[in-house]
Design a protein around this motif. Structure first.
Motif, PDB file in Angstrom:
ATOM      1  N   UNK A   1       0.811  -1.142   0.002  1.00 54.05           N
ATOM      2  CA  UNK A   1       0.023   0.031  -0.092  1.00 54.05           C
ATOM      3  C   UNK A   1       0.997   1.349  -0.225  1.00 54.05           C
ATOM      4  N   UNK A   2       1.943   1.252   0.676  1.00 57.49           N
ATOM      5  CA  UNK A   2       2.879   2.487   0.755  1.00 57.49           C
ATOM      6  C   UNK A   2       3.638   2.631  -0.112  1.00 57.49           C
ATOM      7  N   UNK A   3       4.271   1.639  -0.716  1.00 55.14           N
ATOM      8  CA  UNK A   3       5.399   1.781  -1.600  1.00 55.14           C
ATOM      9  C   UNK A   3       4.995   2.907  -2.704  1.00 55.14           C
ATOM     10  N   UNK A   4       3.944   2.625  -3.600  1.00 60.50           N
ATOM     11  CA  UNK A   4       3.557   3.678  -4.373  1.00 60.50           C
ATOM     12  C   UNK A   4       3.519   5.402  -4.131  1.00 60.50           C
ATOM     13  N   UNK A   5       3.268   5.387  -2.923  1.00 66.15           N
ATOM     14  CA  UNK A   5       3.361   6.739  -2.098  1.00 66.15           C
ATOM     15  C   UNK A   5       4.564   7.149  -1.725  1.00 66.15           C
ATOM     16  N   UNK A   6       5.488   6.176  -1.500  1.00 59.28           N
ATOM     17  CA  UNK A   6       6.994   6.696  -1.245  1.00 59.28           C
ATOM     18  C   UNK A   6       7.711   7.193  -2.453  1.00 59.28           C
ATOM     19  N   UNK A   7       7.409   6.301  -3.465  1.00 57.91           N
ATOM     20  CA  UNK A   7       8.053   6.697  -4.436  1.00 57.91           C
ATOM     21  C   UNK A   7       7.468   7.651  -5.604  1.00 57.91           C
ATOM     22  N   UNK A   8       6.086   8.030  -5.128  1.00 51.72           N
ATOM     23  CA  UNK A   8       5.529   8.987  -6.281  1.00 51.72           C
ATOM     24  C   UNK A   8       6.039  10.457  -6.423  1.00 51.72           C
ATOM     25  N   UNK A   9       6.637  10.700  -5.296  1.00 51.17           N
ATOM     26  CA  UNK A   9       7.411  12.441  -5.588  1.00 51.17           C
ATOM     27  C   UNK A   9       8.878  12.124  -4.866  1.00 51.17           C
ATOM     28  N   UNK A  10       9.799  12.060  -5.712  1.00 50.78           N
ATOM     29  CA  UNK A  10      11.055  12.073  -5.542  1.00 50.78           C
ATOM     30  C   UNK A  10      11.925  13.193  -5.254  1.00 50.78           C
ATOM     31  N   UNK A  11      12.445  13.557  -4.201  1.00 49.74           N
ATOM     32  CA  UNK A  11      13.269  14.726  -4.300  1.00 49.74           C
ATOM     33  C   UNK A  11      14.638  14.485  -3.622  1.00 49.74           C
ATOM     34  N   UNK A  12      15.755  14.726  -4.314  1.00 50.79           N
ATOM     35  CA  UNK A  12      17.019  14.295  -3.962  1.00 50.79           C
ATOM     36  C   UNK A  12      17.706  15.683  -3.958  1.00 50.79           C
ATOM     37  N   UNK A  13      18.670  15.731  -2.720  1.00 51.67           N
ATOM     38  CA  UNK A  13      19.236  16.997  -2.611  1.00 51.67           C
ATOM     39  C   UNK A  13      20.852  16.501  -2.539  1.00 51.67           C
TER      40      UNK A  13
ATOM     41  N   UNK B   1      13.090  -1.566 -10.024  1.00 49.98           N
ATOM     42  CA  UNK B   1      11.950  -1.515 -10.640  1.00 49.98           C
ATOM     43  C   UNK B   1      10.809  -0.529 -10.098  1.00 49.98           C
ATOM     44  N   UNK B   2      11.135   0.172  -8.934  1.00 50.15           N
ATOM     45  CA  UNK B   2      10.233   1.144  -8.346  1.00 50.15           C
ATOM     46  C   UNK B   2      10.363   2.339  -9.341  1.00 50.15           C
ATOM     47  N   UNK B   3      11.219   2.618 -10.218  1.00 50.51           N
ATOM     48  CA  UNK B   3      11.437   3.784 -10.920  1.00 50.51           C
ATOM     49  C   UNK B   3       9.778   4.223 -11.802  1.00 50.51           C
ATOM     50  N   UNK B   4       9.109   2.952 -12.056  1.00 50.33           N
ATOM     51  CA  UNK B   4       7.829   3.014 -12.784  1.00 50.33           C
ATOM     52  C   UNK B   4       6.931   3.962 -11.798  1.00 50.33           C
ATOM     53  N   UNK B   5       7.136   3.644 -10.719  1.00 47.95           N
ATOM     54  CA  UNK B   5       6.071   4.454  -9.540  1.00 47.95           C
ATOM     55  C   UNK B   5       6.290   6.111  -9.493  1.00 47.95           C
ATOM     56  N   UNK B   6       7.539   6.451  -9.902  1.00 48.66           N
ATOM     57  CA  UNK B   6       7.814   7.952  -9.740  1.00 48.66           C
ATOM     58  C   UNK B   6       6.821   8.794 -10.720  1.00 48.66           C
ATOM     59  N   UNK B   7       6.186   9.692 -10.082  1.00 40.90           N
ATOM     60  CA  UNK B   7       5.317  10.660 -10.772  1.00 40.90           C
ATOM     61  C   UNK B   7       6.041  11.960 -10.680  1.00 40.90           C
ATOM     62  N   UNK B   8       6.799  12.290  -9.959  1.00 43.36           N
ATOM     63  CA  UNK B   8       7.641  13.681  -9.697  1.00 43.36           C
ATOM     64  C   UNK B   8       8.963  13.571  -9.285  1.00 43.36           C
ATOM     65  N   UNK B   9       9.792  14.341 -10.001  1.00 44.60           N
ATOM     66  CA  UNK B   9      11.099  14.149  -9.606  1.00 44.60           C
ATOM     67  C   UNK B   9      11.994  15.524  -9.487  1.00 44.60           C
ATOM     68  N   UNK B  10      12.558  15.665  -8.210  1.00 42.38           N
ATOM     69  CA  UNK B  10      13.056  17.058  -8.102  1.00 42.38           C
ATOM     70  C   UNK B  10      14.523  16.833  -7.584  1.00 42.38           C
ATOM     71  N   UNK B  11      15.569  17.240  -8.429  1.00 38.96           N
ATOM     72  CA  UNK B  11      16.864  17.241  -8.173  1.00 38.96           C
ATOM     73  C   UNK B  11      17.413  18.724  -7.845  1.00 38.96           C
ATOM     74  N   UNK B  12      18.133  19.140  -6.631  1.00 43.29           N
ATOM     75  CA  UNK B  12      18.274  20.187  -6.190  1.00 43.29           C
ATOM     76  C   UNK B  12      19.590  20.248  -5.297  1.00 43.29           C
ATOM     77  N   UNK B  13      20.111  21.410  -4.935  1.00 37.66           N
ATOM     78  CA  UNK B  13      21.403  21.706  -4.160  1.00 37.66           C
ATOM     79  C   UNK B  13      22.505  21.739  -5.025  1.00 37.66           C
TER      80      UNK B  13
END
Length: 710
Positions: A59-71, A103-115
């Motif tokens: 249940x939680x895995x899609x929500x964990x990878x839905x919005x990725x923010x890497x700093x 394979x979790x990359x297919x769950x990503x809907x938003x990606x932010x790379x910052x810093x």
């Protein structure tokens, strides 16, 4: 199949056979579990849920990878005396590794790379005309991650290094990408300039830190060929306006649109720090009659602490005075701006159906904005308020880049600045009252304009559908609340603004004086009071269920207070000090006046700040209100409950003096069927910055980039 569906939607509850016989939940419907999990937002909480059991992992895995923010950080960080990523690489690179190899990359809907991305030997690479190897490897890794995130909708590049062509080509191949944000480099080290390809499905584009001298990429093809773009945000470096450098050429961005006669069909446009000469093909780049939301933040105030060199005297801005007449079909619904001109006031008269109007006020202190490194602030001088005939386009009218008078030879003084302020105030109010009052929902007025009671009454009469309002009144904050709220039935957020040049009078606040309250000279004095005093006053003053039920946020300056439920306390807990007749000073709950409010109010408003020194405050009661005692249950999550957050008693325990601003006239009394008399109160707590960001009158009253509202 029927049994499966029944188990999905029927809760399974049975008695605990091992314990004391109490009812416990053994299983919940899967759709209910999924609904609960959808409200969890913190990545740490979602990661712990994924490690709990197989069901929660599913249940939680899609929500964990839905919005990725890497700093990325320019140095190694330590946590508990241990470096982050010990035994492997940095968390930033390990996050990219997961997207490339798992394979979790297919769950990503938003990606932010910052810093910050550290580039070694940058000077040497720039001298020989090469891209640093570390930046090339970074772009290759990002491209590999994008190729795996086939369902991505939003991509945000906020790193201090430049995007390379390999990433642009990868973005153009994403069929579901609808939102793109690019941060251009701010260093002048030579880099290749790429032509960004078209992205057919793109609907929102944001480009920040544009500087012609820092090798930005070419976006003309992207703007012309991406025909589905409806939201465009362009943010230029404030350096050009700071040094009056005419290096920005509007034609470079929209040349493909004008050459191929493909005007952009935008709904929302935002320009920040725009400083460029007007070209005659500017109007052919947009279809102005389709624009509904316009933001123009010029950040053109004089440097903090000075009144010299107003930027409107630049020849670059004067090129806009030959703009054609505005489009009569303009149907703008929202305007956000920070420069007020006579042309803009006249343009407002031609706009019909405006719903949201935000005048961005200058910060009271330099630390309140991060839009410009020069940290502009203070009031605008009279020289920055232009005068001239109506001869500008809609874009020029909002931007303020229009015809201006020559500088006055007389020195500036407070007396000479007063008249232009008042003239523009009247010109600004006329279109609000006559043309757009019935449709306005959100309104932020200039803080430099103190409004009299008559002007407030006219505003309330003309704008009955206001939902969020921010203004600077002449009367006290409490009197303004009482004047406005009974007639603004849809009001959910109210904010009292403080003038940018206003400072505290230096009089000791009430909470620190031992015998009597101090007079309030300014709103700064009121804002500097202890939170407990504000919570007590608002809890009593906004406790009328018939009038204040829709109000959720009350603000003073940059401080906000969140309003909760109504509750009752015994009269004995709200009794004033000895010598005050409770019956004579009871607050009248009848309507102030029938019909629309006017300059003359039928009943006097007793709670003015100016009368506080003549009123003896009563001390806080020694007995706590129901639900506020020490035995009140704690929240299951360990957070403060409403009772703890708004209890004046708990806050007063730590105060050296037990004063309050609550007068008996603030109380609303009611007699219960049992004959007991009670007083109504409301739960109040200080609103956090995260809460205030969700309300436009706080979030949009800033020169920073506009946040998103979900």
């Amino acid at each position: 199949m029927a049994a499966v569906n029944r188990n999905m939607f029927d809760a399974s509850v049975r008695a605990d056979q091992i314990g004391n016989g109490s009812m416990v939940v053994v299983a919940l419907p899967l759709n209910l579990v999924a609904h609960i999990v959808s409200y969890v937002e913190e990545p740490g909480d979602l990661a712990r849920m994924c490690r709990t059991c197989r069901l929660f992992n599913y249940m939680a895995l899609p929500h964990l990878y839905r919005k990725i923010s890497l700093t990325s950080y320019g140095r190694i960080r330590y946590r508990n005396e241990q470096p982050e990523g010990w035994g492997s690489a940095s968390p930033f690179l390990m996050g990219l590794d997961v997207l490339v190899t798992k394979p979790q990359a297919a769950l990503v809907r938003s990606m932010t790379l910052r810093g910050e991305w550290k580039e070694h030997d940058l000077e040497e690479y720039s001298r020989v005309g090469r891209v640093p190897d570390s930046s090339m490897v970074l772009n290759i890794s990002v491209r590999a991650a994008l190729d795996r995130t086939v369902n991505i909708r939003s991509f945000n590049w906020d790193l201090n290094t430049k995007l390379l062509e390999t990433v642009y080509l990868g973005l153009s191949q994403l069929s579901k990408l609808t939102s793109l944000s690019i941060r251009f480099p701010t260093s002048r080290h030579p880099r290749p300039i790429y032509v960004i390809p078209a992205m057919p499905h793109l609907r929102a584009l944001r480009v920040t830190d544009i500087d012609p001298l820092c090798y930005p990429d070419d976006i003309s093809i992207l703007l012309a060929k991406s025909r589905r773009i409806r939201e465009l945000t362009m943010h230029w470096s404030p350096r050009m306006r700071e040094f009056q450098e005419p290096s920005v050429l509007v034609h470079d961005y929209f040349r493909q649109c004008t050459a191929e006669h493909l005007p952009m069909k935008l709904r929302k446009v935002a320009f920040y720090n725009f400083y460029a000469r007007r070209t005659f093909d500017m109007n052919s780049a947009f279809e102005e009659d389709l624009i509904e939301d316009m933001t123009f933040i010029s950040n053109c105030g004089a440097p903090a602490g000075t009144e010299e060199s107003p930027y409107y005297l630049s020849f670059v801005d004067r090129t806009w005075q030959v703009a054609p007449q505005p489009n009569t079909k303009c149907s703008w619904k929202s305007i956000r701006h920070d420069t007020l001109t006579k042309e803009f006031c006249e343009f407002l008269s031609a706009v019909k159906g405006l719903q949201r109007l935000y005048f961005v006020n200058p910060p009271r202190t330099p630390s309140e904005t991060m839009q410009s490194p020069r940290q502009t602030g203070g009031q605008l001088t009279s020289g920055q308020m232009f005068n001239g005939a109506m001869g500008t386009s809609a874009m020029a009218s909002v931007s303020g880049l229009s015809r201006g008078e020559s500088a006055s030879s007389s020195p500036r003084s407070p007396s000479t600045n007063l008249s232009p302020h008042l003239q523009l105030r009247d010109s600004f109010f006329i279109p609000i009252i006559t043309s757009n009052g019935a449709t306005l929902r959100h309104l932020v007025l200039p803080s430099r304009w103190p409004l009299s009671t008559s002007l407030i009454a006219r505003l309330v009469r003309a704008c009955p559908n206001l939902e969020q309002l921010a203004m600077a009144p002449e009367v006290s904050a409490m009197e303004s609340f009482q004047l406005l709220i009974p007639f603004l039935r849809k009001l959910t957020a109210m904010r009292i603004l403080i003038a940018p040049g206003e400072r505290s009078s230096g009089i000791q606040p009430m909470s620190l004086r031992a015998n009597s309250p101090a007079p309030f000279i300014s709103f700064s004095d009121l804002a500097d009071l202890d939170d407990r005093l504000h919570l007590e006053k608002i809890s009593a003053l906004l406790a009328d269920r018939d009038i204040h039920s829709t109000l959720r946020i009350a603000g003073l300056g940059h401080r906000g207070f969140e309003l909760g439920e109504f509750y009752q306390i015994p009269v004995s807990d709200a009794s004033p000090a000895n010598g005050v007749d409770m019956e004579d000073h009871s607050r009248d709950t009848t309507d102030v006046a029938s019909g629309h409010p006017g300059p003359v109010i039928a009943s006097p408003l007793p709670n003015t700040i100016s009368t506080l020194p003549n009123r003896q405050p009563f001390r806080s009661p020694n007995t706590s209100a129901p639900g506020r005692g020490s035995n009140a249950p704690k929240s299951a999550l360990g957070k403060r409950s409403w009772e703890e957050a708004s209890s004046p008693k708990s806050a007063a325990a730590d105060s050296p003096y037990d004063f309050t601003m609550v007068m008996d006239s603030d109380n609303i009394y009611e007699t219960l069927p049992s004959g007991e008399r009670v007083v109504w109160r409301r739960r109040v707590r200080t609103a956090s910055p995260e809460v205030l960001k969700k309300w436009e009158i706080f979030a949009l009253d800033s020169q920073d980039m506009e946040p998103s509202f979900d």
